[in-house]
Write an enzyme that holds these catalytic residues in place. Structure first.
Site, PDB file in Angstrom:
ATOM      1  N   CYS A  47      43.975   7.523 -22.825  1.00 11.36           N
ATOM      2  CA  CYS A  47      43.230   6.084 -22.269  1.00 11.36           C
ATOM      3  C   CYS A  47      44.150   5.249 -21.436  1.00 11.36           C
ATOM      4  O   CYS A  47      45.299   5.142 -21.533  1.00 11.36           O
ATOM      5  CB  CYS A  47      42.934   5.243 -23.516  1.00 11.36           C
ATOM      6  SG  CYS A  47      41.731   3.786 -23.156  1.00 11.36           S
ATOM      7  N   ASP A  49      44.341   2.079 -21.482  1.00 13.11           N
ATOM      8  CA  ASP A  49      45.056   1.122 -22.459  1.00 13.11           C
ATOM      9  C   ASP A  49      46.264   0.598 -22.138  1.00 13.11           C
ATOM     10  O   ASP A  49      47.250   1.588 -22.405  1.00 13.11           O
ATOM     11  CB  ASP A  49      44.519   1.212 -23.814  1.00 13.11           C
ATOM     12  CG  ASP A  49      44.473   0.047 -24.585  1.00 13.11           C
ATOM     13  OD1 ASP A  49      45.372  -0.731 -24.598  1.00 13.11           O
ATOM     14  OD2 ASP A  49      43.339  -0.519 -25.339  1.00 13.11           O
ATOM     15  N   ARG A  51      48.405  -0.714 -23.886  1.00 10.83           N
ATOM     16  CA  ARG A  51      49.029  -0.661 -25.117  1.00 10.83           C
ATOM     17  C   ARG A  51      49.509   0.682 -25.424  1.00 10.83           C
ATOM     18  O   ARG A  51      50.092   1.138 -26.622  1.00 10.83           O
ATOM     19  CB  ARG A  51      48.231  -1.408 -26.285  1.00 10.83           C
ATOM     20  CG  ARG A  51      47.865  -2.753 -26.199  1.00 10.83           C
ATOM     21  CD  ARG A  51      46.794  -3.295 -27.129  1.00 10.83           C
ATOM     22  NE  ARG A  51      45.618  -2.530 -27.089  1.00 10.83           N
ATOM     23  CZ  ARG A  51      44.497  -2.590 -27.563  1.00 10.83           C
ATOM     24  NH1 ARG A  51      44.507  -3.423 -28.590  1.00 10.83           N
ATOM     25  NH2 ARG A  51      43.253  -2.058 -27.235  1.00 10.83           N
ATOM     26  N   HIS A 103      42.812   6.750 -28.882  1.00  8.18           N
ATOM     27  CA  HIS A 103      43.422   5.701 -29.623  1.00  8.18           C
ATOM     28  C   HIS A 103      42.529   4.785 -30.566  1.00  8.18           C
ATOM     29  O   HIS A 103      41.470   4.386 -29.926  1.00  8.18           O
ATOM     30  CB  HIS A 103      44.410   4.869 -29.063  1.00  8.18           C
ATOM     31  CG  HIS A 103      43.838   3.865 -28.022  1.00  8.18           C
ATOM     32  ND1 HIS A 103      43.596   2.595 -28.451  1.00  8.18           N
ATOM     33  CD2 HIS A 103      43.122   4.131 -26.869  1.00  8.18           C
ATOM     34  CE1 HIS A 103      43.104   1.934 -27.476  1.00  8.18           C
ATOM     35  NE2 HIS A 103      42.795   2.912 -26.442  1.00  8.18           N
ATOM     36  N   CYS A 106      40.033   1.478 -29.584  1.00  3.60           N
ATOM     37  CA  CYS A 106      39.896   1.484 -27.942  1.00  3.60           C
ATOM     38  C   CYS A 106      38.670   0.705 -27.792  1.00  3.60           C
ATOM     39  O   CYS A 106      37.694   0.965 -28.196  1.00  3.60           O
ATOM     40  CB  CYS A 106      39.475   3.009 -27.559  1.00  3.60           C
ATOM     41  SG  CYS A 106      38.972   3.393 -25.939  1.00  3.60           S
TER      42      CYS A 106
END
Length: 223
Positions: A47, A49, A51, A103, A106
């Site tokens: 992803c 993302d 993080r 994750h 998400c």
């Protein structure tokens, strides 16, 4: 003309120099070796993302992990960007493992589950909604929302692993006997730990068996 937010960019340049100096202090030849070779054994499909830093999670240095990222770690058969990455990784870099990594937490998965409009990305997240509809039996309203979100995250990874395995690129690699395994993982932000979803597939013959086994645990779990 003075660029807006130049101070923020200056900080990034400063961070870059500190990082480069630190790497050289630990290993004077690090960048020389990095320039001369790229031979990763792993392709990470994850992803976007911020993080979820791929290299950090599995503690690999630059050059040891080939990475493709998009919103909600989706693999679509018409996405030439993703397919080109997979083909380059398999045919040129000869990676031995493809890691499809979702994750928990998400935002894209949550938006798809809640049918929340986010903009242009709704068209991309339609693929995650398709996973939701396909596996509605595992995502009923009687299940607490956090658990439904986690399950859709996992189910999305499972389906994307299947999509990777069904590409002509992977099928051709297996047909010629290339050593290649596709894996499905889910990363938990709260702990930093990766969860193996049992979708490690090394051949076309394994795919249906692994898929059925991975889904069977949702049948066995109580609400």
């Amino acid at each position: 003309m003075i660029m807006k937010n130049s101070n923020a960019l200056d900080q990034l340049f400063a961070n870059n120099r500190k990082w480069a100096e630190a790497m050289i202090a630990k290993d004077a030849d690090f960048f020389k070796r990095l320039v001369s070779q790229q031979a990763p054994e792993y392709l990470w499909i994850g992803c976007s993302d911020s993080r979820v830093p791929a290299n950090d999670i599995v503690n690999l240095l630059p050059g040891e992990l080939f990475v493709h990222r998009n919103v909600a770690n989706v693999v679509v058969h018409t996405d030439l960007n993703c397919l080109s990455v997979i083909q380059f990784a398999i045919d040129l870099l000869k990676v031995k493992h493809i890691l499809v990594v979702g994750h928990y937490g998400c935002s894209g998965v949550h938006a798809a589950l809640a049918d929340k409009r986010v903009g242009l990305a709704d068209n991309w997240l339609r693929h995650v909604k398709d996973v939701h509809q396909k596996h509605e039996r595992y995502l009923g309203d009687l299940i607490p929302t956090p658990k439904r979100q986690d399950r859709l995250c996992e189910l999305n990874v499972i389906e994307q692993v299947v999509n990777v395995c069904e590409t002509t690129i992977v099928q051709d690699a297996w047909a010629r006997g290339q050593d290649l395994t596709v894996h499905g993982w889910a990363y938990r932000l709260e702990t930093g730990l990766v969860n193996d979803l049992g979708m490690s597939i090394s051949s076309t013959e394994e795919m249906n068996m692994r898929y059925a086994k991975s889904l069977s645990r949702y049948d066995a779990e109580s609400v």
